[in-house]
Design a protein around this motif. Sequence first.
Motif, PDB file in Angstrom:
ATOM      1  N   GLY A  89       0.802  -1.219   0.000  1.00 35.69           N
ATOM      2  CA  GLY A  89       0.000   0.000   0.000  1.00 35.69           C
ATOM      3  C   GLY A  89       0.835   1.270   0.000  1.00 35.69           C
ATOM      4  O   GLY A  89       2.015   1.277  -0.358  1.00 35.69           O
ATOM      5  N   THR A  90       0.206   2.361   0.459  1.00 28.61           N
ATOM      6  CA  THR A  90       0.814   3.695   0.392  1.00 28.61           C
ATOM      7  C   THR A  90       0.570   4.452   1.688  1.00 28.61           C
ATOM      8  O   THR A  90      -0.528   4.397   2.246  1.00 28.61           O
ATOM      9  N   VAL A  91       1.593   5.166   2.162  1.00 28.54           N
ATOM     10  CA  VAL A  91       1.458   6.052   3.316  1.00 28.54           C
ATOM     11  C   VAL A  91       1.829   7.464   2.889  1.00 28.54           C
ATOM     12  O   VAL A  91       2.913   7.698   2.343  1.00 28.54           O
ATOM     13  N   ILE A  92       0.910   8.400   3.133  1.00 27.85           N
ATOM     14  CA  ILE A  92       1.150   9.822   2.873  1.00 27.85           C
ATOM     15  C   ILE A  92       1.192  10.544   4.213  1.00 27.85           C
ATOM     16  O   ILE A  92       0.295  10.364   5.052  1.00 27.85           O
ATOM     17  N   CYS A  93       2.226  11.338   4.440  1.00 31.13           N
ATOM     18  CA  CYS A  93       2.363  12.073   5.707  1.00 31.13           C
ATOM     19  C   CYS A  93       2.390  13.576   5.461  1.00 31.13           C
ATOM     20  O   CYS A  93       3.179  14.061   4.638  1.00 31.13           O
ATOM     21  N   MET A  94       1.521  14.297   6.204  1.00 26.26           N
ATOM     22  CA  MET A  94       1.527  15.758   6.205  1.00 26.26           C
ATOM     23  C   MET A  94       1.656  16.206   7.657  1.00 26.26           C
ATOM     24  O   MET A  94       0.662  16.352   8.367  1.00 26.26           O
ATOM     25  N   PRO A  95       2.886  16.444   8.144  1.00 28.13           N
ATOM     26  CA  PRO A  95       3.084  16.750   9.562  1.00 28.13           C
ATOM     27  C   PRO A  95       2.517  18.098   9.999  1.00 28.13           C
ATOM     28  O   PRO A  95       2.088  18.250  11.138  1.00 28.13           O
ATOM     29  N   VAL A  96       2.536  19.092   9.087  1.00 27.85           N
ATOM     30  CA  VAL A  96       2.062  20.435   9.448  1.00 27.85           C
ATOM     31  C   VAL A  96       1.206  20.975   8.305  1.00 27.85           C
ATOM     32  O   VAL A  96       1.735  21.367   7.265  1.00 27.85           O
ATOM     33  N   ILE A  97      -0.101  21.011   8.500  1.00 28.30           N
ATOM     34  CA  ILE A  97      -0.970  21.562   7.454  1.00 28.30           C
ATOM     35  C   ILE A  97      -1.031  23.082   7.564  1.00 28.30           C
ATOM     36  O   ILE A  97      -0.844  23.793   6.582  1.00 28.30           O
ATOM     37  N   ASN A  98      -1.267  23.588   8.759  1.00 31.73           N
ATOM     38  CA  ASN A  98      -1.331  25.034   8.968  1.00 31.73           C
ATOM     39  C   ASN A  98       0.057  25.554   9.327  1.00 31.73           C
ATOM     40  O   ASN A  98       0.348  25.873  10.478  1.00 31.73           O
ATOM     41  N   VAL A  99       0.934  25.621   8.344  1.00 32.66           N
ATOM     42  CA  VAL A  99       2.308  26.045   8.610  1.00 32.66           C
ATOM     43  C   VAL A  99       2.363  27.513   9.014  1.00 32.66           C
ATOM     44  O   VAL A  99       3.244  27.932   9.774  1.00 32.66           O
ATOM     45  N   PHE A 100       1.394  28.320   8.542  1.00 31.53           N
ATOM     46  CA  PHE A 100       1.362  29.731   8.924  1.00 31.53           C
ATOM     47  C   PHE A 100       1.148  29.875  10.429  1.00 31.53           C
ATOM     48  O   PHE A 100       1.819  30.655  11.102  1.00 31.53           O
ATOM     49  N   GLY A 101       0.206  29.101  10.974  1.00 34.46           N
ATOM     50  CA  GLY A 101      -0.027  29.120  12.413  1.00 34.46           C
ATOM     51  C   GLY A 101       1.117  28.501  13.181  1.00 34.46           C
ATOM     52  O   GLY A 101       1.472  28.955  14.274  1.00 34.46           O
ATOM     53  N   PHE A 102       1.729  27.457  12.619  1.00 34.94           N
ATOM     54  CA  PHE A 102       2.829  26.757  13.296  1.00 34.94           C
ATOM     55  C   PHE A 102       4.040  27.665  13.463  1.00 34.94           C
ATOM     56  O   PHE A 102       4.724  27.626  14.484  1.00 34.94           O
ATOM     57  N   VAL A 103       4.304  28.500  12.469  1.00 30.79           N
ATOM     58  CA  VAL A 103       5.442  29.421  12.541  1.00 30.79           C
ATOM     59  C   VAL A 103       5.301  30.346  13.751  1.00 30.79           C
ATOM     60  O   VAL A 103       6.276  30.648  14.449  1.00 30.79           O
ATOM     61  N   HIS A 104       4.058  30.783  14.026  1.00 29.37           N
ATOM     62  CA  HIS A 104       3.820  31.732  15.127  1.00 29.37           C
ATOM     63  C   HIS A 104       3.211  31.063  16.356  1.00 29.37           C
ATOM     64  O   HIS A 104       2.908  31.744  17.342  1.00 29.37           O
ATOM     65  N   LEU A 105       3.036  29.740  16.307  1.00 27.74           N
ATOM     66  CA  LEU A 105       2.416  28.980  17.392  1.00 27.74           C
ATOM     67  C   LEU A 105       1.059  29.561  17.785  1.00 27.74           C
ATOM     68  O   LEU A 105       0.767  29.796  18.958  1.00 27.74           O
ATOM     69  N   VAL A 106       0.238  29.786  16.765  1.00 27.63           N
ATOM     70  CA  VAL A 106      -1.136  30.232  16.991  1.00 27.63           C
ATOM     71  C   VAL A 106      -2.081  29.258  16.309  1.00 27.63           C
ATOM     72  O   VAL A 106      -1.714  28.566  15.359  1.00 27.63           O
ATOM     73  N   ARG A 107      -3.308  29.203  16.787  1.00 27.33           N
ATOM     74  CA  ARG A 107      -4.286  28.242  16.286  1.00 27.33           C
ATOM     75  C   ARG A 107      -4.743  28.569  14.868  1.00 27.33           C
ATOM     76  O   ARG A 107      -4.860  27.690  14.020  1.00 27.33           O
ATOM     77  N   GLU A 108      -5.003  29.842  14.601  1.00 29.58           N
ATOM     78  CA  GLU A 108      -5.655  30.257  13.377  1.00 29.58           C
ATOM     79  C   GLU A 108      -4.679  30.557  12.249  1.00 29.58           C
ATOM     80  O   GLU A 108      -3.465  30.612  12.438  1.00 29.58           O
ATOM     81  N   PHE A 109      -5.255  30.794  11.091  1.00 33.27           N
ATOM     82  CA  PHE A 109      -4.502  31.280   9.937  1.00 33.27           C
ATOM     83  C   PHE A 109      -4.296  32.780  10.074  1.00 33.27           C
ATOM     84  O   PHE A 109      -4.957  33.440  10.876  1.00 33.27           O
ATOM     85  N   PRO A 110      -3.392  33.364   9.267  1.00 34.34           N
ATOM     86  CA  PRO A 110      -3.208  34.824   9.311  1.00 34.34           C
ATOM     87  C   PRO A 110      -4.484  35.599   9.029  1.00 34.34           C
ATOM     88  O   PRO A 110      -4.610  36.754   9.459  1.00 34.34           O
ATOM     89  N   ASP A 111      -5.442  34.985   8.317  1.00 33.21           N
ATOM     90  CA  ASP A 111      -6.705  35.683   8.049  1.00 33.21           C
ATOM     91  C   ASP A 111      -7.685  35.579   9.215  1.00 33.21           C
ATOM     92  O   ASP A 111      -8.830  36.028   9.119  1.00 33.21           O
ATOM     93  N   GLY A 112      -7.223  34.988  10.330  1.00 34.00           N
ATOM     94  CA  GLY A 112      -8.054  34.900  11.530  1.00 34.00           C
ATOM     95  C   GLY A 112      -9.011  33.730  11.535  1.00 34.00           C
ATOM     96  O   GLY A 112      -9.768  33.550  12.495  1.00 34.00           O
ATOM     97  N   ARG A 113      -8.993  32.918  10.495  1.00 36.37           N
ATOM     98  CA  ARG A 113      -9.941  31.807  10.393  1.00 36.37           C
ATOM     99  C   ARG A 113      -9.351  30.516  10.936  1.00 36.37           C
ATOM    100  O   ARG A 113      -8.148  30.271  10.855  1.00 36.37           O
TER     101      ARG A 113
END
Length: 324
Positions: A84-108
């Motif tokens: 089979g196949t394994v796909i890994c996405m460790p960080v989807i919201n990289v914008f929030g991860f950079v600043h350690l905040v929950r939301e996106f820069p657009d506040g959503r």
Amino acid sequence: MIYEQKQIITVLGKQIRAGESCELTFGVANLHTSSSVDVPVIVERSKKPGPVILFTAGIHGDEVNGVEIVRQIIAKGINKPKCGTVICMPVINVFGFVHLVREFPDGRDLNRVFPGSRKGSLASRVAYKLTKEVLPDVDFVLDFHTGGSKRFNAPQLRLIKNSPELEALAKVFNPPFILYSRNIKKTFRNACTRLGKPMLLFEGGKSFHIDSQVTNTGVNGAKRVLKHFNMLASKFKTSNPTKNPVFIDKSRWQRASFSGMFKPVAKINTYVKKGEVIGNITDPYGKFNHFVKASHTGYIINVNESPIVYQGDALFHITVKLKD
């Protein structure tokens, strides 16, 4: 459960043949400084037929414990399947991860805009790209989350009711607790369900924090799921669970009756009885001490670890009804 081998899968516009491995770039927008922000997507394919499993984390940028689980799955080579196949996405919201905040820069909140829109807000565009360019060939999703700020979640899986397939896989994963939880509109889990992609959602720990016990639970659970599909490489071993997971139908927050300095006494995962002292609230001056007593009998699955609380704040999340 038998899956047809997809000789070619398409991820982010790239065709990947059976037996191939690659690292793709999930890019949507640059930072305001024009610097690019690229999220690696790691795809590992075996030549042997099997399901396509997607591991995701970091939908909320401050939930680093989930990111650590997927990081370990990659770093240890657990993501290299023998079928089979394994796909890994460790960080989807990289914008929030950079600043350690929950939301996106657009506040959503990214987890409230699925399936997204190609011409919508930044968060909506990311949701759209994930839905349209990553999910189509996926058979099963494991999404790793963390409790909110200062609220420590016991390791747990969440799934919708009346889904025998998900229940069976949740038992294979074997967390301490399995919660029945309805799908919320516009969440990633709801989008996957509507597309016929079964998902188990893992919660554990708290934001801004990496807990080794929670991480081990997530990694070991992922290994058990891969072994269940005969995808786990033979060099990896899985431990035999010593306890069966507790299935939870309902749970309820117990809230603070007073404001003050809070100290929990009862530990996460423990079973408490109604009237048992589980914490206390004091004032800074040594004149007031309120004993927090369990409002009902059940397991504690979340503890507020903030030293300061206000009247009405959630202190403990306690199960109300277990599965019959």
